[in-house]
Design a protein around this motif. Structure first.
Motif, PDB file in Angstrom:
ATOM      1  N   ILE A  99       1.125  -0.898   0.148  1.00  0.00           N
ATOM      2  CA  ILE A  99       0.004  -0.534  -0.384  1.00  0.00           C
ATOM      3  C   ILE A  99       0.686   1.230   0.197  1.00  0.00           C
ATOM      4  O   ILE A  99       0.396   2.114  -0.598  1.00  0.00           O
ATOM      5  CB  ILE A  99      -0.943  -0.122   0.898  1.00  0.00           C
ATOM      6  N   TYR A 100       1.859   0.891   1.198  1.00  0.00           N
ATOM      7  CA  TYR A 100       3.413   2.533   1.046  1.00  0.00           C
ATOM      8  C   TYR A 100       3.493   2.338  -0.559  1.00  0.00           C
ATOM      9  O   TYR A 100       3.140   3.652  -0.817  1.00  0.00           O
ATOM     10  CB  TYR A 100       3.730   2.155   1.722  1.00  0.00           C
ATOM     11  N   LEU A 101       3.886   1.148  -1.014  1.00  0.00           N
ATOM     12  CA  LEU A 101       4.619   1.800  -2.437  1.00  0.00           C
ATOM     13  C   LEU A 101       3.379   2.289  -3.810  1.00  0.00           C
ATOM     14  O   LEU A 101       3.890   3.351  -4.274  1.00  0.00           O
ATOM     15  CB  LEU A 101       4.920   0.243  -3.129  1.00  0.00           C
ATOM     16  N   ASP A 102       2.421   1.858  -3.410  1.00  0.00           N
ATOM     17  CA  ASP A 102       0.928   1.884  -4.685  1.00  0.00           C
ATOM     18  C   ASP A 102       1.082   3.929  -4.161  1.00  0.00           C
ATOM     19  O   ASP A 102       0.769   4.349  -5.046  1.00  0.00           O
ATOM     20  CB  ASP A 102      -0.634   1.770  -4.111  1.00  0.00           C
ATOM     21  N   HIS A 103       1.742   4.470  -3.078  1.00  0.00           N
ATOM     22  CA  HIS A 103       0.984   5.231  -2.901  1.00  0.00           C
ATOM     23  C   HIS A 103       1.916   6.271  -2.718  1.00  0.00           C
ATOM     24  O   HIS A 103       2.052   7.323  -3.425  1.00  0.00           O
ATOM     25  CB  HIS A 103       0.149   5.916  -1.467  1.00  0.00           C
ATOM     26  N   GLN A 104       3.395   5.407  -2.567  1.00  0.00           N
ATOM     27  CA  GLN A 104       4.065   5.872  -3.774  1.00  0.00           C
ATOM     28  C   GLN A 104       4.198   6.822  -4.348  1.00  0.00           C
ATOM     29  O   GLN A 104       4.974   8.013  -5.066  1.00  0.00           O
ATOM     30  CB  GLN A 104       5.466   5.181  -3.128  1.00  0.00           C
ATOM     31  N   ARG A 105       4.261   5.536  -5.699  1.00  0.00           N
ATOM     32  CA  ARG A 105       4.075   5.988  -6.548  1.00  0.00           C
ATOM     33  C   ARG A 105       3.129   7.157  -7.657  1.00  0.00           C
ATOM     34  O   ARG A 105       3.470   8.126  -8.256  1.00  0.00           O
ATOM     35  CB  ARG A 105       3.554   4.631  -7.585  1.00  0.00           C
ATOM     36  N   ARG A 106       2.045   7.283  -6.262  1.00  0.00           N
ATOM     37  CA  ARG A 106       1.059   7.969  -6.676  1.00  0.00           C
ATOM     38  C   ARG A 106       1.199   9.273  -6.743  1.00  0.00           C
ATOM     39  O   ARG A 106       1.266  10.482  -6.922  1.00  0.00           O
ATOM     40  CB  ARG A 106      -0.434   7.402  -5.376  1.00  0.00           C
ATOM     41  N   ILE A 107       1.780   9.723  -5.169  1.00  0.00           N
ATOM     42  CA  ILE A 107       2.064  11.227  -4.868  1.00  0.00           C
ATOM     43  C   ILE A 107       3.208  11.269  -5.924  1.00  0.00           C
ATOM     44  O   ILE A 107       3.782  12.496  -5.852  1.00  0.00           O
ATOM     45  CB  ILE A 107       3.458  10.949  -3.207  1.00  0.00           C
ATOM     46  N   LEU A 165       5.617  -5.509  13.911  1.00  0.00           N
ATOM     47  CA  LEU A 165       4.552  -4.330  15.143  1.00  0.00           C
ATOM     48  C   LEU A 165       3.081  -4.774  14.570  1.00  0.00           C
ATOM     49  O   LEU A 165       2.698  -3.938  13.139  1.00  0.00           O
ATOM     50  CB  LEU A 165       4.568  -2.826  15.313  1.00  0.00           C
ATOM     51  N   ALA A 166       1.843  -4.951  15.317  1.00  0.00           N
ATOM     52  CA  ALA A 166       0.826  -4.175  15.267  1.00  0.00           C
ATOM     53  C   ALA A 166       0.831  -3.193  15.656  1.00  0.00           C
ATOM     54  O   ALA A 166       1.072  -1.950  15.484  1.00  0.00           O
ATOM     55  CB  ALA A 166       0.240  -5.243  16.659  1.00  0.00           C
ATOM     56  N   ALA A 167      -0.510  -2.288  14.549  1.00  0.00           N
ATOM     57  CA  ALA A 167      -0.388  -1.407  14.139  1.00  0.00           C
ATOM     58  C   ALA A 167      -1.907  -1.063  13.692  1.00  0.00           C
ATOM     59  O   ALA A 167      -2.404  -1.898  13.720  1.00  0.00           O
ATOM     60  CB  ALA A 167       0.315  -0.622  13.288  1.00  0.00           C
ATOM     61  N   LYS A 168      -1.772   0.536  13.412  1.00  0.00           N
ATOM     62  CA  LYS A 168      -3.835   1.602  13.388  1.00  0.00           C
ATOM     63  C   LYS A 168      -3.191   0.569  11.860  1.00  0.00           C
ATOM     64  O   LYS A 168      -2.421   1.098  11.242  1.00  0.00           O
ATOM     65  CB  LYS A 168      -4.099   1.685  13.566  1.00  0.00           C
ATOM     66  N   PRO A 169      -4.508   0.371  11.391  1.00  0.00           N
ATOM     67  CA  PRO A 169      -3.785  -0.034  10.096  1.00  0.00           C
ATOM     68  C   PRO A 169      -4.323   1.276   9.252  1.00  0.00           C
ATOM     69  O   PRO A 169      -5.261   1.272   8.022  1.00  0.00           O
ATOM     70  CB  PRO A 169      -5.751  -1.005   9.506  1.00  0.00           C
ATOM     71  N   ILE A 170      -3.314   2.482   9.483  1.00  0.00           N
ATOM     72  CA  ILE A 170      -3.028   3.625   8.477  1.00  0.00           C
ATOM     73  C   ILE A 170      -1.497   3.767   7.947  1.00  0.00           C
ATOM     74  O   ILE A 170      -0.989   3.676   8.779  1.00  0.00           O
ATOM     75  CB  ILE A 170      -4.173   5.172   9.856  1.00  0.00           C
ATOM     76  N   ILE A 171      -1.424   3.829   7.206  1.00  0.00           N
ATOM     77  CA  ILE A 171       0.088   4.082   6.508  1.00  0.00           C
ATOM     78  C   ILE A 171       0.436   5.442   6.581  1.00  0.00           C
ATOM     79  O   ILE A 171      -0.184   6.076   6.307  1.00  0.00           O
ATOM     80  CB  ILE A 171      -0.131   3.471   4.975  1.00  0.00           C
ATOM     81  N   ASP A 172       1.290   5.831   7.339  1.00  0.00           N
ATOM     82  CA  ASP A 172       2.227   7.075   7.073  1.00  0.00           C
ATOM     83  C   ASP A 172       3.241   7.407   6.192  1.00  0.00           C
ATOM     84  O   ASP A 172       4.251   6.406   6.544  1.00  0.00           O
ATOM     85  CB  ASP A 172       2.534   7.022   8.701  1.00  0.00           C
ATOM     86  N   ILE A 173       3.287   8.255   5.394  1.00  0.00           N
ATOM     87  CA  ILE A 173       4.260   8.603   4.337  1.00  0.00           C
ATOM     88  C   ILE A 173       4.621   9.845   5.215  1.00  0.00           C
ATOM     89  O   ILE A 173       3.932  10.900   4.799  1.00  0.00           O
ATOM     90  CB  ILE A 173       3.949   8.162   2.776  1.00  0.00           C
ATOM     91  N   VAL A 174       5.867  10.378   5.249  1.00  0.00           N
ATOM     92  CA  VAL A 174       6.725  11.885   4.825  1.00  0.00           C
ATOM     93  C   VAL A 174       7.183  11.914   3.770  1.00  0.00           C
ATOM     94  O   VAL A 174       7.628  11.139   3.302  1.00  0.00           O
ATOM     95  CB  VAL A 174       7.296  11.837   6.196  1.00  0.00           C
ATOM     96  N   VAL A 175       7.008  13.073   3.245  1.00  0.00           N
ATOM     97  CA  VAL A 175       7.501  13.636   2.124  1.00  0.00           C
ATOM     98  C   VAL A 175       8.078  14.816   2.739  1.00  0.00           C
ATOM     99  O   VAL A 175       7.289  15.381   3.568  1.00  0.00           O
ATOM    100  CB  VAL A 175       6.260  13.611   1.231  1.00  0.00           C
ATOM    101  N   THR A 176       9.023  15.519   1.765  1.00  0.00           N
ATOM    102  CA  THR A 176       9.566  16.379   2.111  1.00  0.00           C
ATOM    103  C   THR A 176       9.578  17.074   0.447  1.00  0.00           C
ATOM    104  O   THR A 176      10.262  16.690  -0.529  1.00  0.00           O
ATOM    105  CB  THR A 176      11.150  15.914   2.484  1.00  0.00           C
ATOM    106  N   VAL A 177       9.396  18.345   0.833  1.00  0.00           N
ATOM    107  CA  VAL A 177       9.270  19.239  -0.164  1.00  0.00           C
ATOM    108  C   VAL A 177      10.706  20.483  -0.047  1.00  0.00           C
ATOM    109  O   VAL A 177      10.953  21.027   1.451  1.00  0.00           O
ATOM    110  CB  VAL A 177       7.992  19.926  -0.570  1.00  0.00           C
ATOM    111  N   ASP A 178      11.041  21.742  -0.670  1.00  0.00           N
ATOM    112  CA  ASP A 178      11.843  21.948  -0.660  1.00  0.00           C
ATOM    113  C   ASP A 178      11.082  23.849  -0.125  1.00  0.00           C
ATOM    114  O   ASP A 178      11.884  23.914   0.648  1.00  0.00           O
ATOM    115  CB  ASP A 178      12.274  23.100  -2.074  1.00  0.00           C
ATOM    116  N   ASP A 179       9.696  23.704   0.064  1.00  0.00           N
ATOM    117  CA  ASP A 179       9.172  25.426   1.300  1.00  0.00           C
ATOM    118  C   ASP A 179       7.687  24.414   1.588  1.00  0.00           C
ATOM    119  O   ASP A 179       6.897  24.743   0.477  1.00  0.00           O
ATOM    120  CB  ASP A 179       9.318  26.444   0.315  1.00  0.00           C
TER     121      ASP A 179
END
Length: 188
Positions: A38-46, A68-82
């Motif tokens: 799911i992360y990889l799919d959203h990585q491509r989408r982003i 690790l057990a988790a809430k089924p929420i994928i967290d992604i960090v994206v860095t931008v210039d500004d």
């Protein structure tokens, strides 16, 4: 990438929580190998949405830690210039189907309408990104801290939370302790 690190304009000074406070009604799920996909799919989408921008992305949060057990929420960090130049990234992410949830100093959060993917946007070199990665990497590499973190989350989720942010804040002491051990292990 811009050579001048000064923001183009002043950043926001308050927290805007689009849609207001939301009750937390989730439970922990056993680790699911599909989370990485799911992360990889959203990585491509982003990446497709922000093709004109130089961004970096990482899978963070509990779903990025095998075992690790988790809430089924994928967290992604994206860095931008500004981070203040929302025209460089926000409209494109909204057009890609994400919704703005949080606008606060140095940070924006967009998410899917289903609320199952959270995209945290920070300016490149923001120390918060290193903090996320420090925790993630420690949880990936240390079984005792991974178990401690999971036990803490299970205990906290046995309570009622009127806001997901309150739940997140309640984990702070354990997270700080885990990060302190990670720094010590790295000799920092």
């Amino acid at each position: 990438m811009r050579k001048n690190r000064e923001p183009r304009r002043p950043d926001v000074t308050t927290v805007e929580l689009v849609g207001g406070v939301e009750a937390l009604a989730v439970e922990l799920h056993s680790y699911d190998d599909r989370w990485a996909d799911i992360y990889l799919d959203h990585q491509r989408r982003i990446r497709d949405a922000l093709a004109a921008s130089d961004v970096e992305m990482e899978h963070i949060g509990s779903t990025s830690v095998p075992g690790l057990a988790a809430k089924p929420i994928i967290d992604i960090v994206v860095t931008v210039d500004d981070i203040t130049a929302e025209e460089d990234y926000l409209d494109a992410l909204l057009a890609a189907g994400y919704e703005l949830r949080v606008r606060e100093p140095r940070h924006r959060l967009v998410r899917t309408p289903a609320r199952d993917v959270h995209v945290h946007l920070f300016e490149r070199d923001d120390p918060a990104v290193d903090e996320y990665l420090l925790l993630r990497d420690r949880l990936r590499s240390d079984a005792r801290d991974r178990a401690l973190y999971e036990d803490t989350k299970r205990a906290l989720l046995s309570k009622r939370w009127d806001d997901m942010n309150d739940y997140a804040d309640a984990k702070t002491d354990v997270i700080l302790a885990i990060k302190a051990r990670a720094r010590a292990a790295r000799g920092l």
